[in-house]
Enzyme design. Structure first.
Site, PDB file in Angstrom:
ATOM      1  CE  LYS A  51      49.173 -13.914  25.554  1.00  0.00           C
ATOM      2  NZ  LYS A  51      49.949 -12.666  25.729  1.00  0.00           N
ATOM      3  CB  SER A 103      56.743 -14.325  22.129  1.00  0.00           C
ATOM      4  OG  SER A 103      55.564 -13.673  22.502  1.00  0.00           O
ATOM      5  CD  GLU A 137      48.090  -3.414  15.512  1.00  0.00           C
ATOM      6  OE1 GLU A 137      48.089  -4.640  15.670  1.00  0.00           O
ATOM      7  OE2 GLU A 137      47.650  -2.867  14.482  1.00  0.00           O
ATOM      8  CG  ASP A 152      48.974  -7.568  12.622  1.00  0.00           C
ATOM      9  OD1 ASP A 152      49.804  -7.157  13.473  1.00  0.00           O
ATOM     10  OD2 ASP A 152      48.054  -8.346  12.909  1.00  0.00           O
TER      11      ASP A 152
HETATM   12  C1  LIG Z   1      49.957 -11.681  24.989  1.00  0.00           C
HETATM   13  C2  LIG Z   1      50.085 -10.324  25.540  1.00  0.00           C
HETATM   14  C3  LIG Z   1      49.455  -9.240  24.944  1.00  0.00           C
HETATM   15  C4  LIG Z   1      48.657  -9.365  23.662  1.00  0.00           C
HETATM   16  O1  LIG Z   1      47.534 -10.195  23.846  1.00  0.00           O
HETATM   17  P1  LIG Z   1      46.713 -10.752  22.597  1.00  0.00           P
HETATM   18  O2  LIG Z   1      45.615 -11.522  23.174  1.00  0.00           O
HETATM   19  O3  LIG Z   1      47.639 -11.564  21.757  1.00  0.00           O
HETATM   20  O4  LIG Z   1      46.256  -9.543  21.833  1.00  0.00           O
HETATM   21  C5  LIG Z   1      49.558  -8.003  25.548  1.00  0.00           C
HETATM   22  N1  LIG Z   1      50.282  -7.839  26.676  1.00  0.00           N
HETATM   23  C6  LIG Z   1      50.910  -8.857  27.286  1.00  0.00           C
HETATM   24  C7  LIG Z   1      51.674  -8.587  28.529  1.00  0.00           C
HETATM   25  C8  LIG Z   1      50.831 -10.135  26.747  1.00  0.00           C
HETATM   26  O5  LIG Z   1      51.455 -11.148  27.352  1.00  0.00           O
END
Ligand SMILES: *Cc1c(COP(=O)(O)O)cnc(C)c1O
Length: 322
Positions: free
Chosen positions: A54, A79, A205, A211
């Site tokens: 991220k 989160s 997922e 979803d």
């Molecule tokens: C946010 C996150 C995801 C999911 O990423 P998206 O872009 O919301 O699909 C998966 N793994 C980790 C460790 C994350 O922090």
């Protein structure tokens, strides 16, 4: 939709991240290769700055702020990992950050976010609408809201994960990607389409929060109540038109994984590869192992999306399961 980000945006993001994000390693496991009859390449974003991919999307988005936006700062709701990503990026770029976090987020993530110098406001995930709360606070303070996935600069930043992977491995037959709101998956799909056109891109997922799979199969965005799963980074209720627009065009399938399968993968990573991977970060491997696809003879990419997990929680999951 013509306003979707493109691979050119991913390339531009990679340029902005140069010298700021880590180029994370690609690791292999002979045990896993033998088990699947495939060549598996793990892209280790658990080694990214702040411990998850991220950072890429957040830093890219904040890098594009104009002078007024820099002065007022950034607000984010998350989160966990997006919070740390925004907090660290804001500190590196010298702008204020306000982060809205669920009060039941892992302590390690809350502490790390405060540690990066952000102001943290806690809220009740099951009672309050975080997006509305975020918009209200953003309006009050004149801050720019950067969402965890529903933003073209965030998607472009996340796409640099797969761009970097293909540069390290060459073309792949399959790419498994962990999925919550689909920012990582859609960005990676842009890179796959450009750099490895025949590659099957598969999102994975949590079973309790499918979803994305429902949306993919029905052709329109399905919204669900906040799912209860140990994959706390993938507890999103719905894809966004942006991520769904790319996913329905460039992604081949969406699979699900159970919490028990995620724990099995956490154990595999710890025991065989000496890697600490958070439950959400195990989704892609769980999909490769249990998704029912025949991977024999194929070159398979698996994105490990992050490694931020409260150590007590991690220890309990490894010892006792779910
Ligand atoms: C946010 C996150 C995801 C999911 O990423 P998206 O872009 O919301 O699909 C998966 N793994 C980790 C460790 C994350 O922090």
């Amino acid at each position: 939709m013509s306003d979707l980000p493109t691979f050119a945006d991913v390339v531009a993001a990679a340029g902005r991240l140069q010298g700021h994000a880590h180029a994370t390693p690609v690791l292999r496991s002979a045990t896993l290769d033998a088990r699947l009859g495939a060549e598996v390449f793990f892209k280790c974003e658990n080694f990214q700055r702040m411990g998850a991919f991220k950072f890429r999307g957040a830093f890219n988005a904040l890098s594009r702020f104009d002078a007024a936006q820099r002065r007022a700062g950034v607000i984010a709701f998350s989160s966990g990992n997006h919070a740390q990503a925004v907090a660290l990026s804001a500190r590196l770029l010298g702008l204020p950050a306000l982060i809205l976090m669920p009060q039941d987020a892992p302590q390690a993530k809350i502490a790390a976010t405060r540690g990066y110098g952000a102001e943290v406001v806690l809220f009740d995930r099951f009672q309050q609408d975080r997006e509305q709360l975020g918009r209200t606070l953003a309006a009050e303070r004149g801050m720019t809201l950067i969402p965890p996935f529903d933003h073209p600069d965030v998607v472009a930043g996340q796409g640099t994960v797969a761009k970097e992977l293909f540069e390290q491995t060459g073309a792949l037959d399959d790419l498994f990607v962990c999925m919550g709101g689909g920012g990582l998956l859609s960005g990676c799909a842009l890179s796959a389409r450009a750099l490895s056109p025949g590659c099957r891109v598969i999102g994975v997922e949590p079973e309790a929060g499918n979803d994305g799979q429902q949306s993919f199969r029905s052709g329109s965005i399905v919204r669900i109540p906040t799912p209860r799963t140990i994959a706390d980074g993938a507890q999103t209720q719905a894809l966004s038109p942006l991520t769904f627009g790319i996913i329905r065009r460039d992604v081949q399938d969406i699979l699900t994984a159970t919490d028990a399968q995620l724990v099995e993968c956490m154990r595999f990573f710890a025991e065989r590869m000496k890697l600490v991977v958070e439950p959400t970060g195990c989704l892609a491997l769980a999909g490769a192992l249990h998704g029912g696809l025949d991977l024999r003879g194929r070159r398979v990419g698996v994105v490990i999306s992050g490694g931020n997990v409260d150590l007590q929680h991690y220890g309990r999951l490894l010892a006792e399961g779910v």
